[in-house]
Design an enzyme around this catalytic site. Structure first.
Site, PDB file in Angstrom:
ATOM      1  N   ASN A  97       8.653  22.150  32.140  1.00 28.88           N
ATOM      2  CA  ASN A  97       8.143  23.524  31.607  1.00 28.88           C
ATOM      3  C   ASN A  97       7.937  24.533  32.705  1.00 28.88           C
ATOM      4  O   ASN A  97       7.941  25.841  32.061  1.00 28.88           O
ATOM      5  CB  ASN A  97       6.569  23.203  30.981  1.00 28.88           C
ATOM      6  CG  ASN A  97       5.854  24.083  30.825  1.00 28.88           C
ATOM      7  OD1 ASN A  97       5.905  25.019  29.817  1.00 28.88           O
ATOM      8  ND2 ASN A  97       4.915  24.325  31.700  1.00 28.88           N
ATOM      9  N   TYR A 166      15.911  35.992  34.415  1.00 34.83           N
ATOM     10  CA  TYR A 166      15.300  35.102  33.212  1.00 34.83           C
ATOM     11  C   TYR A 166      16.322  34.407  32.242  1.00 34.83           C
ATOM     12  O   TYR A 166      16.640  33.717  31.952  1.00 34.83           O
ATOM     13  CB  TYR A 166      14.060  35.831  32.730  1.00 34.83           C
ATOM     14  CG  TYR A 166      13.192  34.977  31.819  1.00 34.83           C
ATOM     15  CD1 TYR A 166      12.229  33.972  32.261  1.00 34.83           C
ATOM     16  CD2 TYR A 166      13.508  35.121  30.219  1.00 34.83           C
ATOM     17  CE1 TYR A 166      11.657  33.378  31.500  1.00 34.83           C
ATOM     18  CE2 TYR A 166      12.607  34.119  29.384  1.00 34.83           C
ATOM     19  CZ  TYR A 166      11.662  33.241  29.835  1.00 34.83           C
ATOM     20  OH  TYR A 166      11.017  32.581  29.079  1.00 34.83           O
ATOM     21  N   THR A 201       0.585  33.623  27.106  1.00 42.61           N
ATOM     22  CA  THR A 201       0.217  33.040  28.343  1.00 42.61           C
ATOM     23  C   THR A 201       0.325  34.039  29.393  1.00 42.61           C
ATOM     24  O   THR A 201       0.766  35.311  29.288  1.00 42.61           O
ATOM     25  CB  THR A 201       1.325  31.979  28.674  1.00 42.61           C
ATOM     26  OG1 THR A 201       2.759  32.644  28.800  1.00 42.61           O
ATOM     27  CG2 THR A 201       1.426  30.877  27.595  1.00 42.61           C
TER      28      THR A 201
END
Length: 243
Positions: A97, A166, A201
């Site tokens: 994760n 990313y 988040t």
């Protein structure tokens, strides 16, 4: 019995463990956000959960064992797997994760140190962890590796809008999943990628429409797969995505 590989666009029924009593899981980046929620839920299902975090001062969910784990450091990775073997004697689930991202810049404007860090955390880290975790995993029946990826890395999606490190690292993470399935599925490994969606988040930001509980739902389901279930696929909300 071979591991099944459902077609993209389908929503197959998943054969899940109702309880994870007696099983052991390792979740990286588990001191906050989606990782903490995944770790908490797996512990609630009865698993012994080792919650990976970069600092010993970080808090992890109750009922989880804190393990110092910076996935960019090979020594941390090897030590974490050794500790789990010494203390628990088994490993059934790994959830990759931990992730970082810098968003907006196009490749020609992106700083090389940002690219290096993003590739190191998002792709090199999960690859290292798989390398060291595979021996104990393959001793179990139906071991699982869940790679938390992103739709931003899907080759079938339009790859524009910046964030090259990313995007490329998550595409590579999906490649790791495909490799693990191709190499180890005949030995029982269930390796899957999952897009949790755009989640509120620290990484996703406050504008994200999903809460952490929703983002953790599909990774937890994949961590609960029974032996001879599904592998080698990319998921979001129960649906198989194109790579």
């Amino acid at each position: 019995m071979p591991v099944t590989r459902p077609e993209p666009g389908t929503e197959p029924d998943l054969d899940l463990h109702d309880s994870l009593d007696g099983q052991v899981a390792l979740v990286t980046g588990a001191n906050r956000g989606i990782g903490a929620e995944i770790a908490r839920r797996l512990a609630e299902l009865g698993a012994t959960v080792y919650a990976g975090t970069r600092s010993v001062t970080n808090e992890v969910p109750d009922a989880c064992e804190s393990v110092t784990l910076d996935v960019t450091q090979e020594g941390d990775v090897e030590a974490a797997i050794t500790r789990i073997g010494d203390e628990a004697g088994r490993l059934d689930v790994v959830v990759n994760n931990a992730g970082v991202g810098t968003f907006g810049a196009e490749l020609h404007d992106e700083a090389v140190p940002i690219l290096d860090r993003t590739f190191s955390v998002n792709l090199r880290g999960p690859t290292l962890l798989a390398k060291y975790a595979l021996p104990p995993l393959l001793e179990r029946e139906g071991p699982r590796i869940v790679n938390v990826s992103s739709g931003m890395g899907a080759i079938e999606e339009t790859q524009s809008g910046g964030s090259p490190g990313y995007r490329i690292s998550k595409t590579g993470l999906n490649g790791l999943t495909a490799y693990l399935h191709g190499e180890y599925a005949d030995r029982g490994l269930l390796a899957n990628s999952v897009c949790p969606g755009w989640v509120d988040t620290e990484l996703g930001g406050e504008e994200a429409p999903r809460d952490v509980a929703t983002g953790a739902e599909m990774p937890v389901r994949l961590a609960r797969l029974r032996p001879d279930s599904v592998g080698g696929r990319f998921w979001r909300d129960g649906t198989v995505l194109e790579w």
